[in-house]
Design an enzyme around this catalytic site. Structure first.
Site, PDB file in Angstrom:
ATOM      1  N   SER A 141       0.832  -1.205   0.000  1.00  0.00           N
ATOM      2  CA  SER A 141       0.000   0.000   0.000  1.00  0.00           C
ATOM      3  C   SER A 141       0.862   1.249   0.000  1.00  0.00           C
ATOM      4  O   SER A 141       1.931   1.297   0.626  1.00  0.00           O
ATOM      5  CB  SER A 141      -0.861  -0.017   1.259  1.00  0.00           C
ATOM      6  N   TYR A 165      -2.124  -0.481  10.694  1.00  0.00           N
ATOM      7  CA  TYR A 165      -2.397  -1.148   9.408  1.00  0.00           C
ATOM      8  C   TYR A 165      -1.232  -0.926   8.431  1.00  0.00           C
ATOM      9  O   TYR A 165      -0.706  -1.884   7.848  1.00  0.00           O
ATOM     10  CB  TYR A 165      -3.696  -0.601   8.782  1.00  0.00           C
ATOM     11  N   LYS A 169       1.862  -3.524   6.595  1.00  0.00           N
ATOM     12  CA  LYS A 169       2.266  -3.633   5.177  1.00  0.00           C
ATOM     13  C   LYS A 169       3.784  -3.479   5.063  1.00  0.00           C
ATOM     14  O   LYS A 169       4.453  -4.223   4.340  1.00  0.00           O
ATOM     15  CB  LYS A 169       1.541  -2.578   4.341  1.00  0.00           C
TER      16      LYS A 169
HETATM   17  N1  NAD Z   1      -8.728  -1.172  -0.831  1.00  0.00           N
HETATM   18  C1  NAD Z   1      -7.698  -0.350  -0.731  1.00  0.00           C
HETATM   19  O1  NAD Z   1      -7.877   0.873  -0.735  1.00  0.00           O
HETATM   20  C2  NAD Z   1      -6.279  -0.885  -0.628  1.00  0.00           C
HETATM   21  C3  NAD Z   1      -5.212   0.005  -0.807  1.00  0.00           C
HETATM   22  C4  NAD Z   1      -3.903  -0.490  -0.699  1.00  0.00           C
HETATM   23  C5  NAD Z   1      -3.689  -1.851  -0.433  1.00  0.00           C
HETATM   24  N2  NAD Z   1      -4.756  -2.677  -0.254  1.00  0.00           N
HETATM   25  C6  NAD Z   1      -4.498  -4.092   0.047  1.00  0.00           C
HETATM   26  O2  NAD Z   1      -5.158  -4.901  -0.910  1.00  0.00           O
HETATM   27  C7  NAD Z   1      -5.538  -6.141  -0.312  1.00  0.00           C
HETATM   28  C8  NAD Z   1      -6.994  -6.410  -0.617  1.00  0.00           C
HETATM   29  O3  NAD Z   1      -7.777  -5.360  -0.077  1.00  0.00           O
HETATM   30  P1  NAD Z   1      -9.331  -5.208  -0.412  1.00  0.00           P
HETATM   31  O4  NAD Z   1      -9.635  -3.761  -0.519  1.00  0.00           O
HETATM   32  O5  NAD Z   1      -9.704  -6.112  -1.507  1.00  0.00           O
HETATM   33  O6  NAD Z   1      -9.960  -5.711   0.971  1.00  0.00           O
HETATM   34  P2  NAD Z   1     -11.093  -6.808   1.212  1.00  0.00           P
HETATM   35  O7  NAD Z   1     -11.442  -6.748   2.665  1.00  0.00           O
HETATM   36  O8  NAD Z   1     -12.180  -6.641   0.228  1.00  0.00           O
HETATM   37  O9  NAD Z   1     -10.325  -8.141   0.880  1.00  0.00           O
HETATM   38  C9  NAD Z   1      -9.556  -8.874   1.800  1.00  0.00           C
HETATM   39  C10 NAD Z   1      -9.980 -10.320   1.641  1.00  0.00           C
HETATM   40  O10 NAD Z   1      -9.148 -11.143   2.454  1.00  0.00           O
HETATM   41  C11 NAD Z   1      -9.976 -12.062   3.156  1.00  0.00           C
HETATM   42  N3  NAD Z   1      -9.234 -12.392   4.375  1.00  0.00           N
HETATM   43  C12 NAD Z   1      -8.871 -11.554   5.380  1.00  0.00           C
HETATM   44  N4  NAD Z   1      -8.160 -12.218   6.299  1.00  0.00           N
HETATM   45  C13 NAD Z   1      -8.058 -13.503   5.876  1.00  0.00           C
HETATM   46  C14 NAD Z   1      -7.439 -14.671   6.391  1.00  0.00           C
HETATM   47  N5  NAD Z   1      -6.768 -14.668   7.551  1.00  0.00           N
HETATM   48  N6  NAD Z   1      -7.527 -15.823   5.690  1.00  0.00           N
HETATM   49  C15 NAD Z   1      -8.208 -15.862   4.512  1.00  0.00           C
HETATM   50  N7  NAD Z   1      -8.812 -14.769   3.968  1.00  0.00           N
HETATM   51  C16 NAD Z   1      -8.743 -13.615   4.650  1.00  0.00           C
HETATM   52  C17 NAD Z   1     -11.288 -11.334   3.371  1.00  0.00           C
HETATM   53  O11 NAD Z   1     -12.400 -12.204   3.577  1.00  0.00           O
HETATM   54  C18 NAD Z   1     -11.423 -10.568   2.058  1.00  0.00           C
HETATM   55  O12 NAD Z   1     -12.069 -11.339   1.067  1.00  0.00           O
HETATM   56  C19 NAD Z   1      -5.222  -6.011   1.177  1.00  0.00           C
HETATM   57  O13 NAD Z   1      -4.005  -6.668   1.440  1.00  0.00           O
HETATM   58  C20 NAD Z   1      -5.072  -4.519   1.381  1.00  0.00           C
HETATM   59  O14 NAD Z   1      -4.200  -4.237   2.450  1.00  0.00           O
HETATM   60  C21 NAD Z   1      -6.052  -2.239  -0.351  1.00  0.00           C
END
Ligand code: NAD
Length: 352
Positions: A141, A165, A169
Protein backbone atom coordinates in the site's frame (compact mmCIF):
# COMPACT_ATOMS: atom_id res chain seq x y z
CA UNK A 1 11.80 -13.68 -19.84
CA UNK A 2 8.06 -13.84 -20.34
CA UNK A 3 6.70 -16.76 -18.32
CA UNK A 4 3.80 -17.37 -20.65
CA UNK A 5 6.09 -17.62 -23.64
CA UNK A 6 8.73 -19.57 -21.82
CA UNK A 7 7.04 -22.83 -20.96
CA UNK A 8 8.56 -24.56 -17.94
CA UNK A 9 10.95 -22.23 -16.16
CA UNK A 10 13.10 -23.61 -13.36
CA UNK A 11 13.90 -21.44 -10.39
CA UNK A 12 17.10 -19.59 -11.29
CA UNK A 13 19.56 -21.25 -8.92
CA UNK A 14 18.74 -24.55 -10.58
CA UNK A 15 17.30 -25.91 -7.37
CA UNK A 16 14.78 -28.64 -7.90
CA UNK A 17 12.83 -27.78 -4.76
CA UNK A 18 10.98 -25.09 -6.63
CA UNK A 19 8.19 -26.07 -8.94
CA UNK A 20 8.49 -24.72 -12.45
CA UNK A 21 5.99 -22.48 -14.15
CA UNK A 22 4.02 -24.39 -16.70
CA UNK A 23 2.54 -23.01 -19.88
CA UNK A 24 -0.95 -22.98 -18.40
CA UNK A 25 -0.43 -20.70 -15.42
CA UNK A 26 -2.28 -21.31 -12.19
CA UNK A 27 -2.10 -18.82 -9.35
CA UNK A 28 -3.21 -18.99 -5.74
CA UNK A 29 -4.97 -15.77 -4.71
CA UNK A 30 -5.39 -15.25 -0.99
CA UNK A 31 -8.30 -12.94 -0.25
CA UNK A 32 -9.59 -13.68 -3.74
CA UNK A 33 -13.21 -13.17 -2.68
CA UNK A 34 -12.52 -9.57 -1.60
CA UNK A 35 -12.74 -6.35 -3.59
CA UNK A 36 -9.29 -6.34 -5.12
CA UNK A 37 -8.54 -10.08 -5.03
CA UNK A 38 -11.75 -10.94 -6.89
CA UNK A 39 -11.00 -8.34 -9.56
CA UNK A 40 -7.46 -9.69 -9.90
CA UNK A 41 -8.97 -13.18 -10.27
CA UNK A 42 -11.27 -11.90 -13.04
CA UNK A 43 -8.35 -10.28 -14.88
CA UNK A 44 -6.38 -13.52 -14.56
CA UNK A 45 -9.25 -15.55 -16.02
CA UNK A 46 -9.57 -13.09 -18.91
CA UNK A 47 -5.83 -13.53 -19.55
CA UNK A 48 -6.03 -17.34 -19.50
CA UNK A 49 -4.54 -17.73 -16.01
CA UNK A 50 -6.49 -19.97 -13.64
CA UNK A 51 -7.05 -18.65 -10.11
CA UNK A 52 -7.41 -20.80 -7.01
CA UNK A 53 -8.69 -18.87 -4.01
CA UNK A 54 -8.25 -19.10 -0.26
CA UNK A 55 -10.57 -16.75 1.59
CA UNK A 56 -12.11 -16.95 5.04
CA UNK A 57 -15.00 -14.76 3.85
CA UNK A 58 -14.51 -12.48 6.86
CA UNK A 59 -15.15 -9.52 4.53
CA UNK A 60 -15.10 -11.32 1.18
CA UNK A 61 -18.22 -12.50 -0.60
CA UNK A 62 -18.79 -16.04 -1.74
CA UNK A 63 -20.52 -14.88 -4.92
CA UNK A 64 -17.37 -12.95 -5.94
CA UNK A 65 -15.73 -16.37 -6.32
CA UNK A 66 -18.56 -17.93 -8.34
CA UNK A 67 -17.22 -20.44 -10.84
CA UNK A 68 -13.73 -20.30 -9.28
CA UNK A 69 -12.00 -22.85 -7.06
CA UNK A 70 -12.68 -21.38 -3.63
CA UNK A 71 -11.27 -22.82 -0.40
CA UNK A 72 -12.99 -21.23 2.55
CA UNK A 73 -10.51 -20.92 5.38
CA UNK A 74 -7.60 -19.14 6.93
CA UNK A 75 -4.26 -18.37 5.28
CA UNK A 76 -2.66 -19.19 8.65
CA UNK A 77 -3.96 -22.77 8.54
CA UNK A 78 -1.08 -24.97 7.31
CA UNK A 79 -3.33 -27.99 6.70
CA UNK A 80 -5.55 -25.95 4.41
CA UNK A 81 -2.61 -24.68 2.34
CA UNK A 82 -1.25 -28.23 2.09
CA UNK A 83 -4.62 -29.45 0.84
CA UNK A 84 -4.95 -26.65 -1.72
CA UNK A 85 -1.50 -27.38 -3.14
CA UNK A 86 -2.10 -31.14 -3.09
CA UNK A 87 -5.23 -30.59 -5.15
CA UNK A 88 -3.56 -28.01 -7.41
CA UNK A 89 0.08 -29.10 -7.70
CA UNK A 90 0.56 -26.79 -10.70
CA UNK A 91 0.19 -23.57 -8.69
CA UNK A 92 3.37 -21.62 -9.37
CA UNK A 93 2.73 -18.15 -7.93
CA UNK A 94 0.82 -16.71 -4.99
CA UNK A 95 -0.88 -13.33 -5.09
CA UNK A 96 -1.28 -12.47 -1.43
CA UNK A 97 -4.20 -10.05 -1.04
CA UNK A 98 -5.74 -11.36 2.20
CA UNK A 99 -5.55 -8.84 5.02
CA UNK A 100 -7.57 -6.76 7.40
CA UNK A 101 -7.71 -3.27 5.95
CA UNK A 102 -9.63 -0.85 8.17
CA UNK A 103 -7.19 1.76 9.48
CA UNK A 104 -9.22 2.97 12.53
CA UNK A 105 -9.79 -0.66 13.59
CA UNK A 106 -6.03 -1.19 13.45
CA UNK A 107 -5.53 1.81 15.74
CA UNK A 108 -8.05 0.40 18.25
CA UNK A 109 -6.85 -3.19 17.99
CA UNK A 110 -3.20 -3.28 16.92
CA UNK A 111 -2.51 -6.78 18.26
CA UNK A 112 -5.31 -8.24 16.14
CA UNK A 113 -3.94 -6.44 13.07
CA UNK A 114 -0.35 -7.53 13.58
CA UNK A 115 -1.58 -11.08 14.16
CA UNK A 116 -3.89 -11.08 11.11
CA UNK A 117 -1.60 -9.35 8.63
CA UNK A 118 1.91 -10.19 9.82
CA UNK A 119 1.60 -13.34 11.96
CA UNK A 120 -0.63 -15.16 9.47
CA UNK A 121 1.52 -14.08 6.55
CA UNK A 122 4.55 -15.68 8.21
CA UNK A 123 2.53 -18.88 8.64
CA UNK A 124 1.44 -18.70 5.00
CA UNK A 125 5.03 -18.21 3.81
CA UNK A 126 6.11 -21.24 5.84
CA UNK A 127 3.34 -23.31 4.27
CA UNK A 128 4.31 -22.12 0.79
CA UNK A 129 7.97 -22.94 1.39
CA UNK A 130 7.07 -26.42 2.62
CA UNK A 131 5.09 -26.92 -0.57
CA UNK A 132 7.81 -25.63 -2.89
CA UNK A 133 6.06 -22.41 -3.93
CA UNK A 134 8.54 -19.56 -3.94
CA UNK A 135 7.02 -16.79 -6.01
CA UNK A 136 4.96 -14.20 -4.14
CA UNK A 137 3.18 -11.08 -5.32
CA UNK A 138 2.15 -9.01 -2.32
CA UNK A 139 -0.67 -6.43 -1.98
CA UNK A 140 1.16 -3.55 -0.37
CA UNK A 141 0.00 0.00 0.00
CA UNK A 142 1.04 3.58 -0.64
CA UNK A 143 0.16 4.17 3.01
CA UNK A 144 3.73 3.06 3.82
CA UNK A 145 5.03 6.37 2.41
CA UNK A 146 5.51 9.66 4.07
CA UNK A 147 2.76 11.57 2.22
CA UNK A 148 3.07 14.91 3.95
CA UNK A 149 3.63 17.21 0.99
CA UNK A 150 1.27 16.32 -1.87
CA UNK A 151 4.12 15.39 -4.22
CA UNK A 152 5.16 12.39 -6.32
CA UNK A 153 6.78 9.42 -4.62
CA UNK A 154 9.15 6.93 -6.17
CA UNK A 155 9.63 3.47 -4.69
CA UNK A 156 12.77 4.76 -2.98
CA UNK A 157 10.99 7.60 -1.15
CA UNK A 158 11.22 7.54 2.64
CA UNK A 159 8.74 5.31 4.44
CA UNK A 160 6.65 6.60 7.31
CA UNK A 161 3.65 4.32 7.81
CA UNK A 162 1.33 6.23 10.10
CA UNK A 163 -1.04 3.54 11.41
CA UNK A 164 -0.73 -0.03 12.68
CA UNK A 165 -2.40 -1.15 9.41
CA UNK A 166 0.23 0.63 7.29
CA UNK A 167 2.99 -0.73 9.53
CA UNK A 168 1.76 -4.28 8.90
CA UNK A 169 2.27 -3.63 5.18
CA UNK A 170 5.78 -2.26 5.73
CA UNK A 171 6.62 -5.20 8.00
CA UNK A 172 5.49 -7.81 5.50
CA UNK A 173 7.58 -6.06 2.83
CA UNK A 174 10.56 -6.30 5.17
CA UNK A 175 9.89 -9.99 5.82
CA UNK A 176 9.68 -10.67 2.09
CA UNK A 177 12.85 -8.68 1.45
CA UNK A 178 14.80 -10.61 4.12
CA UNK A 179 13.42 -13.95 2.93
CA UNK A 180 14.36 -13.09 -0.66
CA UNK A 181 17.88 -12.13 0.48
CA UNK A 182 18.13 -15.53 2.19
CA UNK A 183 17.20 -17.25 -1.09
CA UNK A 184 13.92 -18.57 0.29
CA UNK A 185 11.64 -16.90 -2.22
CA UNK A 186 11.27 -14.16 -4.79
CA UNK A 187 8.70 -11.43 -4.27
CA UNK A 188 7.15 -8.39 -5.87
CA UNK A 189 5.44 -5.93 -3.54
CA UNK A 190 2.87 -3.87 -5.43
CA UNK A 191 2.16 -0.62 -3.62
CA UNK A 192 -1.40 0.32 -4.51
CA UNK A 193 -2.42 3.96 -4.35
CA UNK A 194 -6.19 4.62 -4.08
CA UNK A 195 -8.24 1.94 -5.81
CA UNK A 196 -11.68 2.96 -7.07
CA UNK A 197 -14.17 1.61 -9.61
CA UNK A 198 -15.24 -1.97 -10.11
CA UNK A 199 -14.82 -4.72 -12.65
CA UNK A 200 -16.19 -3.13 -15.86
CA UNK A 201 -18.06 -6.42 -16.44
CA UNK A 202 -19.56 -6.08 -12.95
CA UNK A 203 -18.43 -9.50 -11.71
CA UNK A 204 -17.45 -7.89 -8.39
CA UNK A 205 -16.78 -4.53 -6.75
CA UNK A 206 -16.48 -2.86 -3.40
CA UNK A 207 -18.42 -4.78 -0.75
CA UNK A 208 -17.53 -2.81 2.39
CA UNK A 209 -20.33 -0.78 3.96
CA UNK A 210 -19.81 2.95 4.23
CA UNK A 211 -16.32 3.14 2.75
CA UNK A 212 -14.35 5.93 4.39
CA UNK A 213 -12.29 6.99 1.36
CA UNK A 214 -13.18 10.26 -0.36
CA UNK A 215 -15.11 8.75 -3.29
CA UNK A 216 -17.09 6.42 -1.01
CA UNK A 217 -18.08 9.32 1.23
CA UNK A 218 -18.98 11.39 -1.83
CA UNK A 219 -21.19 8.64 -3.26
CA UNK A 220 -22.93 8.20 0.12
CA UNK A 221 -23.57 11.95 0.37
CA UNK A 222 -24.88 12.07 -3.20
CA UNK A 223 -27.24 9.14 -2.71
CA UNK A 224 -28.57 10.50 0.58
CA UNK A 225 -28.86 14.01 -0.82
CA UNK A 226 -26.52 15.12 1.97
CA UNK A 227 -23.50 17.38 2.16
CA UNK A 228 -19.93 16.36 1.36
CA UNK A 229 -17.27 17.85 3.62
CA UNK A 230 -13.83 18.67 2.27
CA UNK A 231 -11.59 18.01 5.26
CA UNK A 232 -9.00 20.75 5.12
CA UNK A 233 -8.55 23.40 2.44
CA UNK A 234 -5.10 24.59 3.51
CA UNK A 235 -2.95 21.69 2.34
CA UNK A 236 0.11 22.45 0.20
CA UNK A 237 -1.65 21.34 -3.01
CA UNK A 238 -2.77 23.28 -6.10
CA UNK A 239 -6.20 24.10 -4.68
CA UNK A 240 -5.62 23.50 -0.96
CA UNK A 241 -7.67 20.30 -0.73
CA UNK A 242 -6.06 16.92 -0.06
CA UNK A 243 -4.59 14.96 -2.94
CA UNK A 244 -4.96 11.27 -3.86
CA UNK A 245 -3.84 9.09 -6.72
CA UNK A 246 -6.97 7.23 -7.75
CA UNK A 247 -6.35 4.06 -9.68
CA UNK A 248 -9.10 2.07 -11.33
CA UNK A 249 -9.24 -1.40 -9.78
CA UNK A 250 -9.32 -2.93 -13.26
CA UNK A 251 -6.03 -1.24 -14.15
CA UNK A 252 -4.69 -2.50 -10.83
CA UNK A 253 -5.84 -6.02 -11.65
CA UNK A 254 -4.23 -5.89 -15.11
CA UNK A 255 -0.93 -4.97 -13.47
CA UNK A 256 -1.08 -8.21 -11.45
CA UNK A 257 -1.46 -10.19 -14.65
CA UNK A 258 1.67 -8.48 -15.99
CA UNK A 259 3.51 -9.21 -12.75
CA UNK A 260 2.55 -12.89 -13.00
CA UNK A 261 3.57 -13.15 -16.65
CA UNK A 262 6.89 -11.38 -16.14
CA UNK A 263 7.64 -12.58 -12.64
CA UNK A 264 10.97 -14.32 -13.26
CA UNK A 265 12.31 -11.57 -15.47
CA UNK A 266 11.31 -8.84 -13.02
CA UNK A 267 12.94 -10.60 -10.06
CA UNK A 268 16.01 -11.79 -11.98
CA UNK A 269 18.42 -9.08 -10.86
CA UNK A 270 16.94 -8.49 -7.44
CA UNK A 271 14.71 -11.17 -5.86
CA UNK A 272 12.66 -8.55 -4.01
CA UNK A 273 11.07 -5.78 -6.04
CA UNK A 274 8.77 -2.93 -5.07
CA UNK A 275 6.54 -1.35 -7.70
CA UNK A 276 4.12 1.56 -7.34
CA UNK A 277 0.70 1.11 -8.90
CA UNK A 278 -0.93 4.48 -9.36
CA UNK A 279 -2.23 6.67 -12.11
CA UNK A 280 0.87 8.83 -11.87
CA UNK A 281 -1.06 12.06 -11.47
CA UNK A 282 -2.75 13.29 -8.37
CA UNK A 283 -6.36 14.35 -8.12
CA UNK A 284 -7.35 16.81 -5.44
CA UNK A 285 -10.55 16.34 -3.51
CA UNK A 286 -12.02 19.41 -5.21
CA UNK A 287 -11.10 17.95 -8.61
CA UNK A 288 -12.74 14.70 -7.56
CA UNK A 289 -15.96 16.57 -6.78
CA UNK A 290 -15.84 18.29 -10.21
CA UNK A 291 -15.29 14.96 -11.94
CA UNK A 292 -18.16 13.47 -9.94
CA UNK A 293 -20.49 16.24 -11.04
CA UNK A 294 -19.33 15.82 -14.64
CA UNK A 295 -20.07 12.09 -14.55
CA UNK A 296 -23.42 12.31 -12.77
CA UNK A 297 -24.59 15.51 -14.41
CA UNK A 298 -25.79 16.56 -10.96
CA UNK A 299 -24.38 18.83 -8.33
CA UNK A 300 -23.10 17.96 -4.90
CA UNK A 301 -23.57 20.09 -1.83
CA UNK A 302 -20.04 20.76 -0.58
CA UNK A 303 -18.81 22.34 2.62
CA UNK A 304 -15.27 22.91 3.85
CA UNK A 305 -14.31 21.59 7.27
CA UNK A 306 -11.09 21.42 9.24
CA UNK A 307 -8.34 18.86 8.90
CA UNK A 308 -8.97 15.56 10.68
CA UNK A 309 -6.35 14.32 13.14
CA UNK A 310 -3.78 12.17 11.37
CA UNK A 311 -4.64 13.43 7.86
CA UNK A 312 -1.83 14.33 5.47
CA UNK A 313 -1.76 16.31 2.22
CA UNK A 314 -1.39 13.08 0.24
CA UNK A 315 0.89 11.87 -2.51
CA UNK A 316 0.78 10.47 -6.00
CA UNK A 317 2.76 7.71 -7.61
CA UNK A 318 5.79 8.09 -9.75
CA UNK A 319 4.65 5.20 -11.95
CA UNK A 320 7.81 4.99 -14.06
CA UNK A 321 9.04 1.68 -12.68
CA UNK A 322 5.72 -0.04 -13.44
CA UNK A 323 5.98 1.23 -17.01
CA UNK A 324 9.60 0.06 -17.32
CA UNK A 325 9.44 -3.38 -15.75
CA UNK A 326 5.80 -4.40 -16.23
CA UNK A 327 5.12 -2.42 -19.41
CA UNK A 328 2.00 -1.30 -17.60
CA UNK A 329 0.37 2.06 -17.19
CA UNK A 330 -3.06 3.09 -16.01
CA UNK A 331 -5.47 3.42 -18.92
CA UNK A 332 -8.80 4.19 -17.30
CA UNK A 333 -9.63 7.71 -16.19
CA UNK A 334 -10.97 9.14 -12.98
CA UNK A 335 -14.33 9.50 -14.78
CA UNK A 336 -14.27 5.78 -15.61
CA UNK A 337 -13.55 5.00 -11.97
CA UNK A 338 -16.40 7.18 -10.72
CA UNK A 339 -18.81 5.76 -13.32
CA UNK A 340 -17.97 2.15 -12.47
CA UNK A 341 -18.09 2.82 -8.71
CA UNK A 342 -21.54 4.36 -9.08
CA UNK A 343 -22.81 1.58 -11.33
CA UNK A 344 -21.58 -0.99 -8.82
CA UNK A 345 -23.08 0.86 -5.83
CA UNK A 346 -26.43 0.87 -7.67
CA UNK A 347 -26.47 -2.88 -8.15
CA UNK A 348 -24.83 -4.12 -4.95
CA UNK A 349 -26.57 -4.19 -1.60
CA UNK A 350 -24.00 -4.62 1.21
CA UNK A 351 -26.76 -5.86 3.59
CA UNK A 352 -27.68 -8.80 1.36
N1 NAD B 1 -8.73 -1.17 -0.83
C1 NAD B 1 -7.70 -0.35 -0.73
O1 NAD B 1 -7.88 0.87 -0.73
C2 NAD B 1 -6.28 -0.88 -0.63
C3 NAD B 1 -5.21 0.01 -0.81
C4 NAD B 1 -3.90 -0.49 -0.70
C5 NAD B 1 -3.69 -1.85 -0.43
N2 NAD B 1 -4.76 -2.68 -0.25
C6 NAD B 1 -4.50 -4.09 0.05
O2 NAD B 1 -5.16 -4.90 -0.91
C7 NAD B 1 -5.54 -6.14 -0.31
C8 NAD B 1 -6.99 -6.41 -0.62
O3 NAD B 1 -7.78 -5.36 -0.08
P1 NAD B 1 -9.33 -5.21 -0.41
O4 NAD B 1 -9.63 -3.76 -0.52
O5 NAD B 1 -9.70 -6.11 -1.51
O6 NAD B 1 -9.96 -5.71 0.97
P2 NAD B 1 -11.09 -6.81 1.21
O7 NAD B 1 -11.44 -6.75 2.67
O8 NAD B 1 -12.18 -6.64 0.23
O9 NAD B 1 -10.33 -8.14 0.88
C9 NAD B 1 -9.56 -8.87 1.80
C10 NAD B 1 -9.98 -10.32 1.64
O10 NAD B 1 -9.15 -11.14 2.45
C11 NAD B 1 -9.98 -12.06 3.16
N3 NAD B 1 -9.23 -12.39 4.38
C12 NAD B 1 -8.87 -11.55 5.38
N4 NAD B 1 -8.16 -12.22 6.30
C13 NAD B 1 -8.06 -13.50 5.88
C14 NAD B 1 -7.44 -14.67 6.39
N5 NAD B 1 -6.77 -14.67 7.55
N6 NAD B 1 -7.53 -15.82 5.69
C15 NAD B 1 -8.21 -15.86 4.51
N7 NAD B 1 -8.81 -14.77 3.97
C16 NAD B 1 -8.74 -13.61 4.65
C17 NAD B 1 -11.29 -11.33 3.37
O11 NAD B 1 -12.40 -12.20 3.58
C18 NAD B 1 -11.42 -10.57 2.06
O12 NAD B 1 -12.07 -11.34 1.07
C19 NAD B 1 -5.22 -6.01 1.18
O13 NAD B 1 -4.01 -6.67 1.44
C20 NAD B 1 -5.07 -4.52 1.38
O14 NAD B 1 -4.20 -4.24 2.45
C21 NAD B 1 -6.05 -2.24 -0.35
Amino acid sequence: MDLLAAGAVPYPRGDDWVRGVSRSLKVLITGGAGFIGSTVASACIDAGIEPVIIDDLSTGREEFADGRALYRGDIGDPALVDRVVAEHPDISIVIHCAARIVVPDSVRGPLEYYEANVGKTIELLRSLRRNGIHRVIFSSSASVYDAEDGGAVTEDAPLAPSSPYARTKAMVEQILSDSAAAGELRAIALRYFNPIGADPRARSGLQHRDPSHALGVLISAYRRGGTFTITGADWPTRDGSGLRDFIHVWDLARAHVRAVERFDAVTEADPFQVINLGGGTGTTVRELVSAFERVTGGSVDVTVGGRRPGDVAGAYADAGRAADVLDWRAELTIDDGIRDSLAWAERFDPRS
